[in-house]
Design an enzyme around this catalytic site. Structure first.
Site, PDB file in Angstrom:
ATOM      1  N   PRO A  89     -28.569 -39.961 -16.863  1.00  0.00           N
ATOM      2  CG  PRO A  89     -28.850 -37.643 -17.030  1.00  0.00           C
ATOM      3  CD  PRO A  89     -29.360 -38.942 -17.591  1.00  0.00           C
ATOM      4  CD  GLU A 116     -36.777 -32.008 -21.093  1.00  0.00           C
ATOM      5  OE1 GLU A 116     -36.431 -32.286 -19.935  1.00  0.00           O
ATOM      6  OE2 GLU A 116     -36.250 -31.103 -21.765  1.00  0.00           O
ATOM      7  NE  ARG A 154      -7.872 -47.250 -25.587  1.00  0.00           N
ATOM      8  CZ  ARG A 154      -6.826 -47.435 -24.811  1.00  0.00           C
ATOM      9  NH1 ARG A 154      -6.967 -48.035 -23.659  1.00  0.00           N
ATOM     10  NH2 ARG A 154      -5.640 -47.030 -25.191  1.00  0.00           N
ATOM     11  CG  ASP A 169      -3.847 -47.345 -21.179  1.00  0.00           C
ATOM     12  OD1 ASP A 169      -2.844 -46.667 -21.424  1.00  0.00           O
ATOM     13  OD2 ASP A 169      -4.674 -47.696 -22.042  1.00  0.00           O
TER      14      ASP A 169
HETATM   15  C1  LIG Z   1     -31.160 -33.983 -22.480  1.00  0.00           C
HETATM   16  S1  LIG Z   1     -30.893 -35.575 -21.818  1.00  0.00           S
HETATM   17  C2  LIG Z   1     -32.250 -35.747 -20.714  1.00  0.00           C
HETATM   18  C3  LIG Z   1     -31.905 -35.244 -19.374  1.00  0.00           C
HETATM   19  C4  LIG Z   1     -32.988 -35.488 -18.343  1.00  0.00           C
HETATM   20  N1  LIG Z   1     -34.137 -34.663 -18.551  1.00  0.00           N
HETATM   21  C5  LIG Z   1     -32.403 -35.187 -16.965  1.00  0.00           C
HETATM   22  O1  LIG Z   1     -32.420 -34.035 -16.551  1.00  0.00           O
HETATM   23  O2  LIG Z   1     -31.859 -36.119 -16.336  1.00  0.00           O
HETATM   24  C6  LIG Z   1     -31.268 -36.651 -23.152  1.00  0.00           C
HETATM   25  C7  LIG Z   1     -30.606 -38.003 -23.071  1.00  0.00           C
HETATM   26  O3  LIG Z   1     -29.203 -37.863 -23.056  1.00  0.00           O
HETATM   27  C8  LIG Z   1     -28.624 -38.965 -22.391  1.00  0.00           C
HETATM   28  N2  LIG Z   1     -27.753 -38.447 -21.324  1.00  0.00           N
HETATM   29  C9  LIG Z   1     -27.659 -37.164 -20.925  1.00  0.00           C
HETATM   30  N3  LIG Z   1     -26.759 -37.019 -19.958  1.00  0.00           N
HETATM   31  C10 LIG Z   1     -26.246 -38.236 -19.714  1.00  0.00           C
HETATM   32  C11 LIG Z   1     -25.256 -38.738 -18.821  1.00  0.00           C
HETATM   33  N4  LIG Z   1     -24.647 -37.949 -17.956  1.00  0.00           N
HETATM   34  N5  LIG Z   1     -24.982 -40.055 -18.862  1.00  0.00           N
HETATM   35  C12 LIG Z   1     -25.596 -40.873 -19.724  1.00  0.00           C
HETATM   36  N6  LIG Z   1     -26.548 -40.461 -20.593  1.00  0.00           N
HETATM   37  C13 LIG Z   1     -26.877 -39.162 -20.594  1.00  0.00           C
HETATM   38  C14 LIG Z   1     -29.771 -39.824 -21.853  1.00  0.00           C
HETATM   39  O4  LIG Z   1     -29.979 -40.906 -22.739  1.00  0.00           O
HETATM   40  C15 LIG Z   1     -30.928 -38.855 -21.886  1.00  0.00           C
HETATM   41  O5  LIG Z   1     -32.180 -39.507 -22.008  1.00  0.00           O
END
Ligand SMILES: C[S@@+](CC[C@H](N)C(=O)[O-])C[C@H]1O[C@@H](n2cnc3c(N)ncnc32)[C@H](O)[C@@H]1O
Length: 252
Positions: A89, A116, A154, A169
């Site tokens: 994120p 996490e 794609r 697109d």
């Molecule tokens: C449960 S999430 C961890 C969230 C983190 N503790 C936080 O609050 O930012 C587990 C994994 O999902 C992926 N992930 C979750 N949300 C994402 C997003 N919006 N974009 C990209 N990867 C994401 C990432 O690789 C992350 O390490």
């Protein structure tokens, strides 16, 4: 083009890689996707890949050691200096321009977080770039990896049966960067709603103009920022500008 995906759940990719139009790109190796599980190189009877966070708090954290081991193994197999990408994120939000860059790249090593997240020391040492798919939290990086791979596949030549279809697109800057027009199919009248008459007219020029105006009006309604970008890029004709002017005046 080769994408290595580091994931604790390679089985999630099975149906994705073998279904739908993008399957051609994956099966022919046009987009060569290889899956690696850090658990395979983790030590001990339990092949542990996560542990509790220092400082306390909920959840588990992916350990740096198994991730580094699998990464080094992948890097020794590859002939290039592929960038290491972590889905997170924190990262830059993925858009069409990013996908276009990846679609013309050598590929990358994609790291999917779980729990996490990942021990920061692995990120500091190895990750070149972080990518987000939006301002929300998923359970893992696998869906973001599939999002990137699907969009890249794609765009490969010959993947879509009608080469035109990705040209028209949404977001294609080579065309105009606008949103796509509305689409209709059989029957001609559904639930008392007829298809726009122009689409049944057989008049190619009128249909093209109608579709152009659809792109303009849909984009103006949903993403006016893209109209402005198209304008700055010189992608709007005087006829387009007149149409937008008339639209705005009709709203007053
Ligand atoms: C449960 S999430 C961890 C969230 C983190 N503790 C936080 O609050 O930012 C587990 C994994 O999902 C992926 N992930 C979750 N949300 C994402 C997003 N919006 N974009 C990209 N990867 C994401 C990432 O690789 C992350 O390490």
């Amino acid at each position: 083009m080769r994408f290595d995906v580091i994931t604790l759940f390679p089985e999630l990719f099975g149906p994705f890689l073998t279904t739908g139009i993008t399957r051609r790109a994956f099966e022919a190796g046009q987009v060569d996707v290889r899956l690696s599980n850090p658990r395979d190189v983790a030590l001990g009877n339990y092949r542990r890949i996560d542990d509790r966070p220092f400082g306390g708090g909920p959840g588990m954290v992916m350990m740096a050691e198994p991730l580094e081991k699998i990464l080094v193994e992948i890097q020794s197999q590859r002939q290039d200096q592929a960038p290491v990408v972590l889905f997170s994120p924190i990262g830059k939000r993925l858009d069409h321009a990013d996908i276009d860059t990846w679609a013309h790249s050598q590929g990358a090593i994609l790291v999917c977080g779980r729990y996490e997240g990942i021990d920061q020391r692995f990120i500091d040492r190895h990750v070149d770039l972080q990518i987000s798919v939006g301002d929300f939290v998923l359970s893992g990086g696998e869906l973001p990896a599939m999002v990137l791979l699907d969009a890249v596949a794609r765009l490969q030549p010959g993947v879509l049966s009608d080469q035109e279809s990705h040209q028209l697109d949404s977001f294609n800057p080579e065309l105009d960067g606008l949103l796509d027009c509305a689409h209709y199919t059989r029957p001609e009248v559904w639930s008392e709603q007829p298809v726009p008459a122009v689409l049944l007219s057989g008049h190619h020029e009128h249909i093209e103009r109608w579709r152009r105006e659809q792109r303009l009006s849909i984009t103006a309604a949903h993403r006016p920022d893209l109209i402005e970008i198209a304008r700055q890029m010189g992608k709007l004709s005087p006829q387009d500008e007149q149409f937008l002017k008339n639209m705005a005046a009709a709203r007053l």
